[in-house]
Design a protein around this motif. Structure first.
Motif, PDB file in Angstrom:
ATOM      1  N   GLU A 263       0.635  -1.215   0.045  1.00  0.00           N
ATOM      2  CA  GLU A 263       0.069   0.009  -0.028  1.00  0.00           C
ATOM      3  C   GLU A 263       1.072   1.123  -0.073  1.00  0.00           C
ATOM      4  O   GLU A 263       0.505   2.367  -0.835  1.00  0.00           O
ATOM      5  N   PRO A 317     -11.190  -6.088  -5.653  1.00  0.00           N
ATOM      6  CA  PRO A 317     -10.812  -4.768  -5.440  1.00  0.00           C
ATOM      7  C   PRO A 317      -9.939  -4.209  -4.457  1.00  0.00           C
ATOM      8  O   PRO A 317     -10.008  -5.050  -3.076  1.00  0.00           O
ATOM      9  N   ARG A 319      -8.698  -1.610  -1.627  1.00  0.00           N
ATOM     10  CA  ARG A 319      -8.958  -0.506  -0.688  1.00  0.00           C
ATOM     11  C   ARG A 319      -7.834  -0.098   0.144  1.00  0.00           C
ATOM     12  O   ARG A 319      -7.091  -0.644   0.764  1.00  0.00           O
TER      13      ARG A 319
END
Length: 328
Positions: A263, A317, A319
């Motif tokens: 991330e 997906p 996030r």
């Protein structure tokens, strides 16, 4: 009056910045510069401010600070397809500045200017009670109406990114937590730290973008956030497969030691790679032209009619706690 051991303003300019002055700067002896834009070209202007403790560490090497100050502006010009013409520098020095710092800073600034073909035209030098603060305004030129805008992406365009993503953000993590470096061999650690300290603007891609891209911008605030900005500015949607985002060997090694750092790599800033939207019919020509300039590019997604913005990782997906770096 100059303080003991330090030059006054006029001598400071003469010693550290006059050697960087370009044509039209009048050896930095006047209050303004004069330039003649290339015939039949549009001017492109960009500016970036850097503040110690926000954009760089106060104890970063002075030459790296000077390099980065100009490199981030050259990256903006490259993303617009612009050829550099020159730059202006405003420098606010805190009370503890030293001649050694200025020598290193001007050397790094000069190295980047020489490599980028972008000479100093003028600026201003002042004192500040606060942290070291500097701002550069860079000027470039493009064919009439040729500026590659972030608003130009079209539905169906393929999304490409240059180079490798996340190294600078991971290098910042290493700077904040040196213990992370124990997970890497020294060469990999030094690679990530250097990518944070000394961004490499992709100037070689400028003519390639002019010839083949509908839209483009540089990745300064993180791939996820900047891809979203380009799609939103263009009034489009976006689908990006983050598993296709190019990572360096050093970046992969650090992420393998802690998958949560993926991330950081996707949303952190300071990559200064080029993100662009290319029509499918131009994609092969774009790849070939980038390869001819020795710049690797990776296809990572597609612009959609929108308005949905989707990032996929591991087939699902993705996030994120935040999409990109933001000052506010």
């Amino acid at each position: 009056m100059a303080e003991p051991g330090r030059p006054g303003e006029d001598e400071l300019i003469a010693r550290y910045f006059r050697p960087l002055a370009g044509e039209g700067a009048f050896q930095l002896l006047d209050d303004a510069a004069t330039i003649r834009p290339p015939a039949g070209r549009d001017l492109v202007l960009t500016t970036d401010a850097l503040v110690a403790g926000v954009h760089f560490f106060p104890d970063d090497p002075p030459d790296a600070i000077g390099w980065k100050a100009l490199a981030v502006n050259l990256s903006d010009l490259a993303a617009k397809g612009a050829e550099p013409i020159g730059f202006l520098l405003s420098l606010a020095l805190p009370p503890d500045w030293t001649p050694d710092f200025m020598a290193g800073f001007s050397a790094g600034l000069g190295d980047c200017a020489a490599r980028g073909g972008c000479a100093l035209l003028g600026g201003d030098t002042v004192r500040t009670p606060g942290p070291l603060t500097l701002s550069i305004t860079a000027l470039g030129a493009v064919p009439p109406g040729g500026t590659v805008l972030r608003t130009g992406a079209r539905a169906g365009d393929l999304v490409f990114v240059s180079g490798e993503i996340g190294d600078a953000a991971l290098g910042l993590r290493l700077r904040l937590d040196p213990s992370l470096g124990a997970r890497l061999d020294p060469a990999a650690r030094d690679c990530l730290l250097d990518r944070y300290l000394r961004p490499r603007p992709r100037q070689a891609l400028a003519p390639v973008l002019l010839a083949h891209a509908n839209g483009g911008m540089d990745v300064s605030d993180g791939l996820v956030g900047d891809a979203t900005k380009m799609a939103r500015a263009s009034g489009r949607g976006l689908r990006i497969d983050l598993d296709r985002a190019p990572l360096s060997d050093a970046g992969r090694a650090l992420i393998a030691s802690d998958p949560a750092l993926f991330e950081v790599a996707m949303t952190g800033g300071d990559d200064y790679e080029i993100l662009c939207a290319v029509a499918p019919a131009r994609a092969e020509a774009f790849r070939a032209a980038a390869a001819a300039q020795s710049v690797p590019v990776a296809e990572i997604g597609v612009i959609t009619d929108g308005p949905d913005i989707a990032f996929i990782a591991g087939g699902a997906p993705a996030r994120f706690a935040r999409g990109s770096f933001s000052h506010f």
